[in-house]
Design an enzyme around this catalytic site. Sequence first.
Site, PDB file in Angstrom:
ATOM      1  CB  CYS A 121      -0.921   0.018   1.223  1.00 24.78           C
ATOM      2  SG  CYS A 121      -2.439  -0.936   1.039  1.00 24.78           S
TER       3      CYS A 121
ATOM      4  CB  CYS B  33      -4.869   1.842   1.872  1.00 25.06           C
ATOM      5  SG  CYS B  33      -5.646   3.430   1.520  1.00 25.06           S
TER       6      CYS B  33
ATOM      7  CB  CYS C  75      -6.218  -3.812  -4.576  1.00 26.50           C
ATOM      8  SG  CYS C  75      -5.385  -2.227  -4.786  1.00 26.50           S
TER       9      CYS C  75
HETATM   10 FE1  SF4 Z   1      -1.339  -3.769  -2.540  1.00 23.91          FE
HETATM   11 FE2  SF4 Z   1      -3.621  -4.762  -1.503  1.00 23.91          FE
HETATM   12 FE3  SF4 Z   1      -2.727  -2.297  -0.793  1.00 23.91          FE
HETATM   13 FE4  SF4 Z   1      -3.719  -2.754  -3.252  1.00 23.91          FE
HETATM   14  S1  SF4 Z   1      -4.838  -2.858  -1.274  1.00 23.91           S
HETATM   15  S2  SF4 Z   1      -1.886  -1.579  -2.771  1.00 23.91           S
HETATM   16  S3  SF4 Z   1      -2.932  -4.863  -3.666  1.00 23.91           S
HETATM   17  S4  SF4 Z   1      -1.744  -4.308  -0.364  1.00 23.91           S
END
Ligand code: SF4
Length: 293
Positions: A174, A282, A256
């Site tokens: 993230c 995030c 995501c």
């Molecule tokens: Fe990576 Fe998951 Fe964060 Fe998207 S939500 S940036 S895939 S860790």
Amino acid sequence: MSNHVLPVPVPELVEGELVEGASTSSANGGLVGGEPASDPFAPHGPGRARTEADLHDLAAQGAERFADANTAGRDPETVALLAWASQTFGTSIAVACSMAGDTVVAHLAAQASPGVDVLFLQTGYHFPETIGTRDALAATIDAHVIDVLPRQSVAEQDATHGPKLHDRDPSLCCALRKTEPINRELASYEAWITGLRREDSPLRAATALVEWDAVHAMVKINPIATWTFDQLADYAGRHAVPINLLLGEGYPSIGCAPCTRPVAPGEDPRAGRWAGLAKTECGLHVAPTSKDA
Ligand code: SF4
């Protein structure tokens, strides 16, 4: 939150699974994010003319002026808030949009600030439905919908950190694909507009309509902070705003694809994000913000 059947137009799906780096068009004919650029990571904002102290004062003024505003489904007060934002910050304001239900915010902001920049974090891991929503929104509103890109593609990140970093170290993933890119962009604006809602999670329960964002040293405006999901869906239906198909399929919170699962009726709306991990945000909105602004 129960699953909802949404009475709104829905975007066409993009074929394929995960979509990365697609071009983005805007209603006023511009192409942003997919056009050739000398520096694909250059921020899109006009920069900051005011000092941090001036911005802090403006945040305090806005917080005081709109402290008692009830924007919950009451369009005139939401419009008044966004009109103040437009008059105060001109082009030095951007909307952050995840292409879920927060497309409503971009729709509102584009009416107050035609041609406003709408920032979409193109992590390379989005659901096709999210990309379809982005494209439908860009074709609907008068705005520049901008793909904000991480420094590395997914393939480049896999080569550097190994595949599926999101499974092994989601905080680093993230940080690389969301936090660094949005911080880079926000540094070129004086204020940003978000789709945060108080009912999203306990961490967001005290979200103010206008607040000082201490981490980004800028003004943060949350025009639908007091809205419920049903009010949001009602606005989208009345104004034909495209919102993410997955919202009606058990995904009240959409990020995501590798880190998002559907939730059961009545389950915490954000339980489907990073399921099984302590992580619930995030990093874009967890930073402490001053409540005295
Ligand atoms: Fe990576 Fe998951 Fe964060 Fe998207 S939500 S940036 S895939 S860790």
